[in-house]
Design a protein around this motif. Structure first.
Motif, PDB file in Angstrom:
ATOM      1  N   UNK A  75      -4.052   4.461   8.598  1.00  0.00           N
ATOM      2  CA  UNK A  75      -5.395   3.963   8.896  1.00  0.00           C
ATOM      3  C   UNK A  75      -5.285   2.447   9.064  1.00  0.00           C
ATOM      4  N   UNK A  76      -5.764   1.935  10.192  1.00  0.00           N
ATOM      5  CA  UNK A  76      -5.652   0.504  10.459  1.00  0.00           C
ATOM      6  C   UNK A  76      -6.963  -0.108  10.919  1.00  0.00           C
ATOM      7  N   UNK A  77      -7.311  -1.242  10.322  1.00  0.00           N
ATOM      8  CA  UNK A  77      -8.479  -2.012  10.717  1.00  0.00           C
ATOM      9  C   UNK A  77      -7.995  -3.367  11.224  1.00  0.00           C
ATOM     10  N   UNK A  78      -8.558  -3.807  12.326  1.00  0.00           N
ATOM     11  CA  UNK A  78      -8.190  -5.122  12.864  1.00  0.00           C
ATOM     12  C   UNK A  78      -9.440  -5.983  12.972  1.00  0.00           C
ATOM     13  N   UNK A 125      -6.221   0.006  -0.993  1.00  0.00           N
ATOM     14  CA  UNK A 125      -6.483   1.392  -1.366  1.00  0.00           C
ATOM     15  C   UNK A 125      -8.000   1.559  -1.286  1.00  0.00           C
ATOM     16  N   UNK A 126      -8.434   2.547  -0.489  1.00  0.00           N
ATOM     17  CA  UNK A 126      -9.870   2.712  -0.241  1.00  0.00           C
ATOM     18  C   UNK A 126     -10.303   4.139  -0.589  1.00  0.00           C
ATOM     19  N   UNK A 127     -11.327   4.295  -1.431  1.00  0.00           N
ATOM     20  CA  UNK A 127     -11.756   5.639  -1.827  1.00  0.00           C
ATOM     21  C   UNK A 127     -12.661   6.288  -0.767  1.00  0.00           C
ATOM     22  N   UNK A 128     -12.306   7.497  -0.382  1.00  0.00           N
ATOM     23  CA  UNK A 128     -13.102   8.277   0.571  1.00  0.00           C
ATOM     24  C   UNK A 128     -13.672   9.489  -0.159  1.00  0.00           C
ATOM     25  N   UNK A 137      -7.253   6.350  -0.036  1.00  0.00           N
ATOM     26  CA  UNK A 137      -6.454   6.214   1.174  1.00  0.00           C
ATOM     27  C   UNK A 137      -5.836   4.828   1.236  1.00  0.00           C
ATOM     28  N   UNK A 138      -4.549   4.760   1.526  1.00  0.00           N
ATOM     29  CA  UNK A 138      -3.896   3.473   1.739  1.00  0.00           C
ATOM     30  C   UNK A 138      -4.123   3.075   3.198  1.00  0.00           C
ATOM     31  N   UNK A 139      -4.646   1.873   3.394  1.00  0.00           N
ATOM     32  CA  UNK A 139      -4.958   1.391   4.741  1.00  0.00           C
ATOM     33  C   UNK A 139      -4.454  -0.036   4.916  1.00  0.00           C
ATOM     34  N   UNK A 140      -4.317  -0.434   6.168  1.00  0.00           N
ATOM     35  CA  UNK A 140      -3.878  -1.797   6.474  1.00  0.00           C
ATOM     36  C   UNK A 140      -4.978  -2.523   7.233  1.00  0.00           C
TER      37      UNK A 140
END
Length: 264
Positions: A75-78, A125-128, A137-140
């Motif tokens: 999962x990636x956010x820019x 680390x983001x809780x869904x 979920x581990x995200x960048x």
């Protein structure tokens, strides 16, 4: 893993991306609502394609049962910024959030990659919340300027074409381009106050024009057809050559006519 299993596996990542996009876009809207400068220019997000996941699994020799723990960018956010100093402002905003946990940060702006790549990465680390319960979920999150993003997109395309083996002469040109982009970013930062003033002026002018348009709609609905035509001509002229005071003056005239028609 079968296609259906992949869809099930990636579903929480997709949810995480959508939720994070909404939250960061909301931050930008909050700044705009308060008529303050937003360090966030725009936000994008994506979930890695299965083929890309498998390619990375093979490259780093990751076992399939360890993917969700060892692949940080499924999962990636820019987040794009206008100026270099906006990047740390966004980083500090993220650091203060209570709805995610920062695992670690990677500063590729201070510590530029050999290729010339610049960006600031935050692994979170983001809780869904799913029907079966909460899943972390581990995200960048990548934070960079528009110029850095243009360069990184070009490098990514070339890496895809050359299977991570970009020819030496092309690598040299890419590095030169990266340095040029950063110099441009630094120059733009030096005149950022002028740019921000111009942007604020544009926003104010746009807001007044919007109010005038709404007022003209009210005027014609009350029967002020002749006045509407006259004001429409004036508005067209002022949009091109007028200033804020002239636009405000026009708005007041229209509002006075609206009040006059309401009395009839």
């Amino acid at each position: 893993m079968a296609i259906k299993q992949w869809r099930t596996f990636l579903m929480p990542y997709q949810q995480a991306v959508e939720e994070l996009k909404i939250k960061f876009k909301s931050i930008r809207r909050e700044f705009k609502f308060k008529n303050e400068y937003s360090p966030i220019e725009f936000v994008t997000g994506r979930v890695k394609e299965v083929a890309s996941i498998l390619e990375k699994v093979k490259k780093f020799n990751i076992s399939m049962d360890r993917i969700e723990f060892e692949l940080e960018d499924i999962a990636g956010i820019r987040i794009m910024c206008q100026f270099v100093d906006d990047i740390m402002k966004v980083v500090n905003i993220i650091r203060k959030r209570k709805d995610l946990t920062i695992l670690y940060e990677k500063d590729y702006i201070t510590n530029v990659k050999e290729s010339g790549y610049r960006s600031y990465h935050i692994i979170i680390k983001y809780p869904v919340n799913l029907s079966i319960g909460c899943k972390e979920i581990i995200s960048e999150i990548q934070i960079r300027t528009l110029g850095m993003n243009f360069w990184a997109t070009a490098e990514h395309s070339l890496n895809y074409k050359y299977k991570q083996h970009i020819p030496g002469n092309l690598k040299t040109k890419l590095k030169q381009a990266a340095d040029t982009v950063y110099k441009l970013d630094e120059l733009m930062t030096q005149i950022k106050d002028e740019i921000r003033d111009a942007q604020r002026l544009f926003d104010v002018k746009s807001h007044i024009v919007s109010n005038i348009t709404d007022a003209l709609t009210s005027l014609i609905s009350l029967g002020g057809i002749k006045e509407f035509t006259n004001y429409q001509i004036q508005l067209t002229t002022l949009i091109e050559i007028g200033d804020i005071n002239q636009l405000n003056s026009l708005l007041l005239k229209i509002q006075r006519d609206i009040d006059k028609y309401k009395k009839f």
